[in-house]
Every structure is written in C-alpha cells, then in structure tokens.
Scaffold this motif. Structure first.
Motif, mmCIF file in Angstrom:
data_model
loop_
_atom_site.group_PDB
_atom_site.id
_atom_site.type_symbol
_atom_site.label_atom_id
_atom_site.label_comp_id
_atom_site.label_asym_id
_atom_site.label_seq_id
_atom_site.Cartn_x
_atom_site.Cartn_y
_atom_site.Cartn_z
ATOM 1 N N SER A 177 20.592 1.025 -2.138
ATOM 2 C CA SER A 177 20.269 0.152 -3.258
ATOM 3 C C SER A 177 19.876 1.078 -4.402
ATOM 4 C CB SER A 177 19.123 -0.785 -2.894
ATOM 5 O OG SER A 177 17.977 -0.048 -2.538
ATOM 6 N N LYS A 178 20.039 0.636 -5.607
ATOM 7 C CA LYS A 178 19.711 1.468 -6.763
ATOM 8 C C LYS A 178 18.241 1.340 -7.116
ATOM 9 C CE LYS A 178 24.148 2.062 -8.461
ATOM 10 N NZ LYS A 178 24.776 3.027 -9.222
ATOM 11 N N PHE A 179 17.677 2.383 -7.687
ATOM 12 C CA PHE A 179 16.302 2.331 -8.164
ATOM 13 C C PHE A 179 16.195 1.418 -9.376
ATOM 14 C CE2 PHE A 179 15.528 6.369 -5.962
ATOM 15 C CZ PHE A 179 14.269 6.126 -5.467
ATOM 16 N N GLY A 180 17.187 1.473 -10.236
ATOM 17 C CA GLY A 180 17.137 0.762 -11.506
ATOM 18 C C GLY A 180 16.894 -0.718 -11.364
ATOM 19 N N GLY A 181 16.046 -1.288 -12.229
ATOM 20 C CA GLY A 181 15.800 -2.711 -12.272
ATOM 21 C C GLY A 181 14.877 -3.224 -11.194
ATOM 22 N N MET A 182 14.208 -2.350 -10.480
ATOM 23 C CA MET A 182 13.317 -2.803 -9.415
ATOM 24 C C MET A 182 11.944 -3.112 -9.968
ATOM 25 S SD MET A 182 13.980 -0.359 -6.254
ATOM 26 C CE MET A 182 15.547 -0.139 -5.526
ATOM 27 N N GLY A 183 11.373 -4.169 -9.474
ATOM 28 C CA GLY A 183 9.995 -4.495 -9.822
ATOM 29 C C GLY A 183 9.046 -3.672 -8.980
ATOM 30 N N ALA A 184 7.754 -3.842 -9.182
ATOM 31 C CA ALA A 184 6.752 -3.069 -8.461
ATOM 32 C C ALA A 184 6.801 -3.329 -6.964
ATOM 33 C CB ALA A 184 5.361 -3.396 -8.996
ATOM 34 N N ASP A 185 7.182 -4.562 -6.567
ATOM 35 C CA ASP A 185 7.190 -4.888 -5.150
ATOM 36 C C ASP A 185 8.588 -4.801 -4.542
ATOM 37 O OD1 ASP A 185 4.494 -5.425 -5.178
ATOM 38 O OD2 ASP A 185 4.803 -7.513 -5.777
ATOM 39 N N ALA A 186 9.547 -4.280 -5.279
ATOM 40 C CA ALA A 186 10.922 -4.303 -4.811
ATOM 41 C C ALA A 186 11.115 -3.519 -3.532
ATOM 42 C CB ALA A 186 11.857 -3.747 -5.891
ATOM 43 N N ILE A 214 16.765 14.036 -0.919
ATOM 44 C CA ILE A 214 15.404 14.080 -0.396
ATOM 45 C C ILE A 214 15.334 13.141 0.806
ATOM 46 C CG2 ILE A 214 12.967 13.598 -0.841
ATOM 47 C CD1 ILE A 214 13.501 14.180 -3.793
ATOM 48 N N THR A 215 14.813 13.651 1.919
ATOM 49 C CA THR A 215 14.623 12.848 3.120
ATOM 50 C C THR A 215 13.142 12.844 3.466
ATOM 51 O OG1 THR A 215 16.793 13.548 3.932
ATOM 52 C CG2 THR A 215 15.317 12.508 5.519
ATOM 53 N N VAL A 216 12.540 11.668 3.448
ATOM 54 C CA VAL A 216 11.150 11.507 3.878
ATOM 55 C C VAL A 216 11.224 11.113 5.344
ATOM 56 C CG1 VAL A 216 8.990 10.250 3.551
ATOM 57 C CG2 VAL A 216 10.431 10.785 1.573
ATOM 58 N N GLN A 217 10.778 12.000 6.231
ATOM 59 C CA GLN A 217 10.883 11.739 7.657
ATOM 60 C C GLN A 217 9.636 11.014 8.141
ATOM 61 O OE1 GLN A 217 12.114 15.741 9.092
ATOM 62 N NE2 GLN A 217 13.961 14.598 9.614
ATOM 63 N N LEU A 218 9.812 9.714 8.375
ATOM 64 C CA LEU A 218 8.715 8.878 8.831
ATOM 65 C C LEU A 218 9.310 7.737 9.655
ATOM 66 C CD1 LEU A 218 5.654 8.540 8.684
ATOM 67 C CD2 LEU A 218 5.977 7.085 6.701
ATOM 68 N N ALA A 219 9.258 7.895 10.971
ATOM 69 C CA ALA A 219 9.858 6.904 11.862
ATOM 70 C C ALA A 219 9.083 5.591 11.819
ATOM 71 C CB ALA A 219 9.882 7.440 13.290
ATOM 72 N N ASP A 220 9.813 4.500 11.885
ATOM 73 C CA ASP A 220 9.248 3.143 11.937
ATOM 74 C C ASP A 220 8.273 2.875 10.790
ATOM 75 O OD1 ASP A 220 10.685 2.666 14.289
ATOM 76 O OD2 ASP A 220 9.099 3.576 15.499
ATOM 77 N N SER A 221 8.635 3.285 9.599
ATOM 78 C CA SER A 221 7.749 3.066 8.454
ATOM 79 C C SER A 221 7.692 1.581 8.102
ATOM 80 C CB SER A 221 8.206 3.875 7.241
ATOM 81 O OG SER A 221 9.461 3.440 6.801
ATOM 82 N N LYS A 222 6.531 1.177 7.655
ATOM 83 C CA LYS A 222 6.315 -0.217 7.248
ATOM 84 C C LYS A 222 5.805 -0.211 5.816
ATOM 85 C CE LYS A 222 4.785 -1.080 11.892
ATOM 86 N NZ LYS A 222 3.569 -0.847 12.629
ATOM 87 N N ASN A 223 6.138 -1.254 5.093
ATOM 88 C CA ASN A 223 5.677 -1.417 3.709
ATOM 89 C C ASN A 223 5.982 -0.192 2.859
ATOM 90 O OD1 ASN A 223 4.549 -3.952 4.435
ATOM 91 N ND2 ASN A 223 2.758 -2.883 5.229
ATOM 92 N N ALA A 224 7.167 0.366 3.031
ATOM 93 C CA ALA A 224 7.563 1.553 2.281
ATOM 94 C C ALA A 224 7.727 1.208 0.802
ATOM 95 C CB ALA A 224 8.859 2.116 2.834
ATOM 96 N N LYS A 225 7.075 1.973 -0.039
ATOM 97 C CA LYS A 225 7.197 1.817 -1.486
ATOM 98 C C LYS A 225 7.605 3.169 -2.064
ATOM 99 C CE LYS A 225 4.072 -1.989 -2.146
ATOM 100 N NZ LYS A 225 3.002 -2.354 -1.312
ATOM 101 N N VAL A 226 8.682 3.155 -2.832
ATOM 102 C CA VAL A 226 9.216 4.371 -3.419
ATOM 103 C C VAL A 226 9.356 4.158 -4.913
ATOM 104 C CG1 VAL A 226 11.165 5.966 -3.443
ATOM 105 C CG2 VAL A 226 10.486 4.876 -1.312
ATOM 106 N N PHE A 255 5.846 8.075 -2.943
ATOM 107 C CA PHE A 255 6.137 7.311 -1.740
ATOM 108 C C PHE A 255 4.820 6.903 -1.093
ATOM 109 C CE2 PHE A 255 6.131 7.342 2.883
ATOM 110 C CZ PHE A 255 7.056 6.354 3.152
ATOM 111 N N SER A 256 4.778 5.694 -0.574
ATOM 112 C CA SER A 256 3.642 5.276 0.244
ATOM 113 C C SER A 256 4.160 4.325 1.305
ATOM 114 C CB SER A 256 2.555 4.603 -0.604
ATOM 115 O OG SER A 256 3.024 3.384 -1.123
ATOM 116 N N GLY A 257 3.502 4.337 2.444
ATOM 117 C CA GLY A 257 3.875 3.470 3.541
ATOM 118 C C GLY A 257 2.971 3.733 4.722
#
Length: 198
Positions: free
Chosen positions: A129-138, A18-30, A40-42
């Motif tokens: 980086s792996k999804f596993g073990g990430m906190g909400a703000d990771a 999956i590729t989310v095409q969003l150039a210069d994204s900031k505060n990306a949360k997946v 996804f949000s950013g």
C-alpha cells in the motif's frame, strides 16, 4: 519502557529497502516524512512488549512513491529517494550506527554492480500500500491482515530434484577405518591408534 526492533537495510540508486524484523506485530504504525524521518511503533510477543523506532534517514525521500507491506514476520518498506544517488549510510548522523540497524546482505548490491542494472529485489508478490494519503490511524490495526501479505509461494519451486541428489556424495569413495579395539582381558591402559586410510 519500549524496545527497538532489529532493522535491516539495503539500497539502490533510486530507493532504500528497510525491513523491520518483528514477528507477529500488532497495532503497527509507520510514518515517513519528506525530510526522511521514519518512525515505527507496535507491540509483539505474548506479553505485548512495546517497540518504537525513529530513524533520521540520510536524505529526503518521496513519500508518495514509497511503499509498505506488513507481514507476519516483518514490516518491509521500499523508500523512494527524492533524488537518485548513493547514500553513504542509512542515517543522517555522523555517529556510530545503532546496534539494531544492520545491512541486509540478501538485498545488498554494490554501487558499481548496480549501474545499468534495473534488476529489482524479488518481493515475492507482496501487496504494497502507498504511504501517500494515509491518515494518522491508517496503519493501525494491521494485525487483521494476517497471512503472508499476498506472497505467491509458487515462485519458491519444489524440492523434488534437489532432494534426490542428497544421497549422492563425493565421500562415498573414501573408506573409513574403524579404531582397533582392546581385548577385555588386557589390563593395559595403552591406546591403540586406528590405521590411516589411503
């Protein structure tokens, strides 16, 4: 009001790209859940437009083995399927696929072409980086990563030989005739045609 980024996808027997095409994204949360809920949000752009996305993937996924890379132009996710098998579509629902979800033909392989083929998509040395073990703000603050996510540009090769061949062309042997010009003294409005080349 939030917007939807363009999403491209392709699959293999055991994973989905999956590729989310969003150039210069900031505060990306997946976020990805084992049930196959991908969010996804950013923000992006000079005016920091908000982008949000929630996709209910076709089947369950293995979050621990799934990977993500946030780059300058896109967010690339390798989603490991919980069970090997070809999905009929990306999304769970039977309805029409949203207009912002498209097939990634650059990564697509047909089911019959994938049998016995372990050829992975060339990820250009992206550091995942792996999804596993990430906190909400990771995933927050990924804009600090900058650069091209560890891409190795040496794999792109030089243009040396290809540029030398540009001057060579098949149409060098063809002659092009010029149109016959009218005398300035003639008041005629007739047009004369160019003689066809042979």
């Amino acid at each position: 009001m939030s917007r939807h980024p363009e999403v491209k996808w392709a699959q293999r027997l055991d994973k989905v790209y999956i590729t989310v095409q969003l150039a210069d994204s900031k505060n990306a949360k997946v976020d990805l859940t084992p049930d196959g809920i991908f969010t996804f949000s950013g923000s992006a752009g000079a005016e920091d437009h908000q982008y949000e996305l929630k996709l209910e993937l076709f089947d369950k996924v293995n979050v621990e083995e799934s990977k993500i890379n946030v780059g300058e132009r896109s967010i690339f996710i390798v989603v490991q399927k919980a069970e090997d098998g070809w999905w009929k579509r990306l999304l769970r629902g039977e309805g029409k696929t949203p207009h912002y979800v498209k097939v990634d033909w650059d990564k697509w392989v047909d089911e019959d072409e994938d049998e016995g083929n372990t050829g992975e998509v060339d990820l250009g040395g992206m550091d995942f980086s792996k999804f596993g073990g990430m906190g909400a703000d990771a995933m927050g603050g990924m804009d600090a990563m900058g650069g091209m996510g560890g891409m190795d540009f040496s794999k792109f090769g030089g243009m040396g030989d290809a540029m030398d061949d540009i001057d060579e062309s098949d149409d060098e042997e063809q002659e092009v005739s010029k149109p016959v010009e009218q005398d300035a003294g003639e008041g005629s409005t007739e047009k004369k045609e160019a003689a066809p080349s042979t």
